[in-house]
Every structure is written in C-alpha cells, then in structure tokens.
Design a protein around this motif. Structure first.
Motif, PDB file in Angstrom:
ATOM      1  N   GLU A  83       0.837  -1.195   0.000  1.00 16.01           N
ATOM      2  CA  GLU A  83       0.000   0.000   0.000  1.00 16.01           C
ATOM      3  C   GLU A  83       0.878   1.252   0.000  1.00 16.01           C
ATOM      4  O   GLU A  83       1.928   1.263   0.642  1.00 16.01           O
ATOM      5  CB  GLU A  83      -0.885   0.011   1.243  1.00 16.01           C
ATOM      6  CG  GLU A  83      -1.983  -1.026   1.225  1.00 16.01           C
ATOM      7  CD  GLU A  83      -3.029  -0.754   0.165  1.00 16.01           C
ATOM      8  OE1 GLU A  83      -3.517   0.382   0.066  1.00 16.01           O
ATOM      9  OE2 GLU A  83      -3.348  -1.691  -0.593  1.00 16.01           O
ATOM     10  N   PRO A  84       0.454   2.312  -0.671  1.00 18.39           N
ATOM     11  CA  PRO A  84       1.252   3.543  -0.646  1.00 18.39           C
ATOM     12  C   PRO A  84       1.255   4.173   0.749  1.00 18.39           C
ATOM     13  O   PRO A  84       0.330   3.978   1.530  1.00 18.39           O
ATOM     14  CB  PRO A  84       0.560   4.462  -1.648  1.00 18.39           C
ATOM     15  CG  PRO A  84      -0.727   3.823  -1.999  1.00 18.39           C
ATOM     16  CD  PRO A  84      -0.717   2.412  -1.515  1.00 18.39           C
ATOM     17  N   ILE A 140      10.566   5.608  -7.133  1.00 28.58           N
ATOM     18  CA  ILE A 140       9.599   6.310  -6.279  1.00 28.58           C
ATOM     19  C   ILE A 140       8.516   6.915  -7.170  1.00 28.58           C
ATOM     20  O   ILE A 140       8.797   7.439  -8.242  1.00 28.58           O
ATOM     21  CB  ILE A 140      10.260   7.402  -5.400  1.00 28.58           C
ATOM     22  CG1 ILE A 140       9.282   7.964  -4.375  1.00 28.58           C
ATOM     23  CG2 ILE A 140      10.850   8.507  -6.233  1.00 28.58           C
ATOM     24  CD1 ILE A 140       9.026   7.056  -3.229  1.00 28.58           C
ATOM     25  N   PHE A 141       7.286   6.776  -6.725  1.00 25.43           N
ATOM     26  CA  PHE A 141       6.155   7.369  -7.436  1.00 25.43           C
ATOM     27  C   PHE A 141       5.312   8.088  -6.393  1.00 25.43           C
ATOM     28  O   PHE A 141       4.941   7.500  -5.374  1.00 25.43           O
ATOM     29  CB  PHE A 141       5.328   6.285  -8.141  1.00 25.43           C
ATOM     30  CG  PHE A 141       4.192   6.829  -8.950  1.00 25.43           C
ATOM     31  CD1 PHE A 141       4.436   7.519 -10.129  1.00 25.43           C
ATOM     32  CD2 PHE A 141       2.879   6.645  -8.547  1.00 25.43           C
ATOM     33  CE1 PHE A 141       3.383   8.024 -10.889  1.00 25.43           C
ATOM     34  CE2 PHE A 141       1.829   7.145  -9.305  1.00 25.43           C
ATOM     35  CZ  PHE A 141       2.075   7.830 -10.471  1.00 25.43           C
ATOM     36  N   ALA A 142       5.059   9.365  -6.627  1.00 30.08           N
ATOM     37  CA  ALA A 142       4.279  10.164  -5.678  1.00 30.08           C
ATOM     38  C   ALA A 142       3.109  10.808  -6.409  1.00 30.08           C
ATOM     39  O   ALA A 142       3.259  11.328  -7.513  1.00 30.08           O
ATOM     40  CB  ALA A 142       5.151  11.242  -5.045  1.00 30.08           C
ATOM     41  N   PHE A 197       2.996   8.020  -1.572  1.00 29.99           N
ATOM     42  CA  PHE A 197       4.290   7.565  -2.059  1.00 29.99           C
ATOM     43  C   PHE A 197       4.289   6.050  -2.204  1.00 29.99           C
ATOM     44  O   PHE A 197       3.892   5.338  -1.282  1.00 29.99           O
ATOM     45  CB  PHE A 197       5.406   7.940  -1.069  1.00 29.99           C
ATOM     46  CG  PHE A 197       5.636   9.410  -0.945  1.00 29.99           C
ATOM     47  CD1 PHE A 197       6.583  10.050  -1.735  1.00 29.99           C
ATOM     48  CD2 PHE A 197       4.925  10.166  -0.026  1.00 29.99           C
ATOM     49  CE1 PHE A 197       6.805  11.407  -1.614  1.00 29.99           C
ATOM     50  CE2 PHE A 197       5.144  11.527   0.102  1.00 29.99           C
ATOM     51  CZ  PHE A 197       6.088  12.146  -0.700  1.00 29.99           C
ATOM     52  N   SER A 198       4.756   5.567  -3.347  1.00 32.87           N
ATOM     53  CA  SER A 198       4.893   4.131  -3.564  1.00 32.87           C
ATOM     54  C   SER A 198       6.180   3.887  -4.353  1.00 32.87           C
ATOM     55  O   SER A 198       6.837   4.827  -4.803  1.00 32.87           O
ATOM     56  CB  SER A 198       3.671   3.574  -4.305  1.00 32.87           C
ATOM     57  OG  SER A 198       3.506   4.231  -5.547  1.00 32.87           O
ATOM     58  N   GLY A 199       6.529   2.626  -4.492  1.00 33.74           N
ATOM     59  CA  GLY A 199       7.733   2.266  -5.226  1.00 33.74           C
ATOM     60  C   GLY A 199       8.822   1.721  -4.320  1.00 33.74           C
ATOM     61  O   GLY A 199       8.692   1.685  -3.090  1.00 33.74           O
ATOM     62  N   VAL A 232      12.006   7.237   1.590  1.00 36.08           N
ATOM     63  CA  VAL A 232      11.569   8.626   1.399  1.00 36.08           C
ATOM     64  C   VAL A 232      10.710   9.072   2.576  1.00 36.08           C
ATOM     65  O   VAL A 232      10.901  10.170   3.110  1.00 36.08           O
ATOM     66  CB  VAL A 232      10.803   8.788   0.060  1.00 36.08           C
ATOM     67  CG1 VAL A 232      10.099  10.135  -0.016  1.00 36.08           C
ATOM     68  CG2 VAL A 232      11.761   8.638  -1.112  1.00 36.08           C
ATOM     69  N   ILE A 233       9.799   8.230   3.005  1.00 33.51           N
ATOM     70  CA  ILE A 233       8.938   8.564   4.146  1.00 33.51           C
ATOM     71  C   ILE A 233       9.785   8.735   5.411  1.00 33.51           C
ATOM     72  O   ILE A 233       9.591   9.675   6.181  1.00 33.51           O
ATOM     73  CB  ILE A 233       7.842   7.495   4.336  1.00 33.51           C
ATOM     74  CG1 ILE A 233       6.849   7.561   3.184  1.00 33.51           C
ATOM     75  CG2 ILE A 233       7.140   7.655   5.668  1.00 33.51           C
ATOM     76  CD1 ILE A 233       6.083   8.860   3.058  1.00 33.51           C
TER      77      ILE A 233
END
Length: 159
Positions: free
Chosen positions: A3-4, A91-93, A115-117, A123-124
């Motif tokens: 999950e993002p 990374i995909f936001a 944010f996902s990837g 990143v978080i």
C-alpha cells in the motif's frame, strides 16, 4: 506491491467561496508572497503537461530545488492532482489538493501525497516529517491568504 504511504495535511476551514480559494491556489505567480513550502511554480495548468515546483531545501538552508511532476487532474474548484511520473526512478508520488465547498463563502482545503515504489519507505523515513510540516504550512497559509483577499474584495467601498 504494498500500500502507498500517504501523508495528509491538516484540513482547514476557509471563510471564502471555493471558486475564490481555487483562484488563489492556482495563482502561481503570487506564490512567493504567501506560500512557505512551494515558493515557485511553473506550469501551463494543462492536464499532461509538467508542473515544476520549487521547494525549500529540507535541511533548512536557504537553498531550493525543483521537483518536476505532471498534471493529471485539473477540476476547478475542487481537485488538483499531479504525480512524479517517471521522473524519480524507484519512487512514485501522487499529490492531490482538495477544496470542498461548504456554503456560499465557506470551504475546506487539504492536500495528500501518496508515495509508492522501491524507495517509498526510505523517502517517508527521511522526508515524511518535512513533507507533513510543509503541507500543514501551505494549508494554514492558503487559509490566511484567501480570507485576507476575500475580506478585501467583499468589503463595501469606502468601508
């Protein structure tokens, strides 16, 4: 795929019409006057086109950096969405900004970033608190800016 990770700003109630708040939100040339987190924006506001966001350096220095994203939804006065596309490998936001009308001269504003990837966890961990603080600052600043401009516009002449 997991999950993002979603970062959400505070939701602020703004004493101005949603349409007016939208105009303040997309008045990008004036961002340096009020926006503490996104100090410059260059875009056509056309779906599919880039949106170049100049942000302050997360380390607190006086520097800035440009984050290029791509517009996906422009739905005035309610919803603006852009995402990183293929700009950042791993990374995909997806950023959403929401304005909800509550009455003739009242609405709410909030923003999220999902944010996902491969590198989303890192990143978080590294930037999550900075993004959250920036989003909250924008929400409060948008409220102050829109209410100030609306009060000026709505004031009777000579009053």
């Amino acid at each position: 795929m997991s999950e993002p990770h979603v970062i959400e700003s505070v939701t602020v109630r703004i004493g101005a019409p949603a349409e007016f708040v939208w105009e303040v939100l997309v008045d990008y040339p004036r961002y340096p006057e009020w926006n503490p987190y996104t100090v410059k924006v260059v875009t056509t506001l056309t779906v599919g086109d880039p949106i170049d966001l100049t942000l302050p350096s997360p380390d607190g220095s006086s520097g800035t950096f440009v984050n290029r994203e791509h517009l996906r939804v422009v739905d005035p006065p309610r919803h603006l969405r852009y995402d990183t596309g293929d700009e950042l490998p791993g990374i995909f936001a997806v950023r959403d900004q929401w304005i909800e009308p509550l009455g003739a001269a009242l609405c709410t504003y909030r923003t999220t970033d999902a944010f996902s990837g491969q590198y989303a966890d890192k990143v978080i961990e590294v930037s999550g608190p900075w993004v959250k603080a920036g989003f909250d600052a924008v929400a409060h600043a948008l409220k102050a800016r829109a209410e100030q401009l609306w009060a000026r516009q709505a004031a009777p002449p000579g009053g």
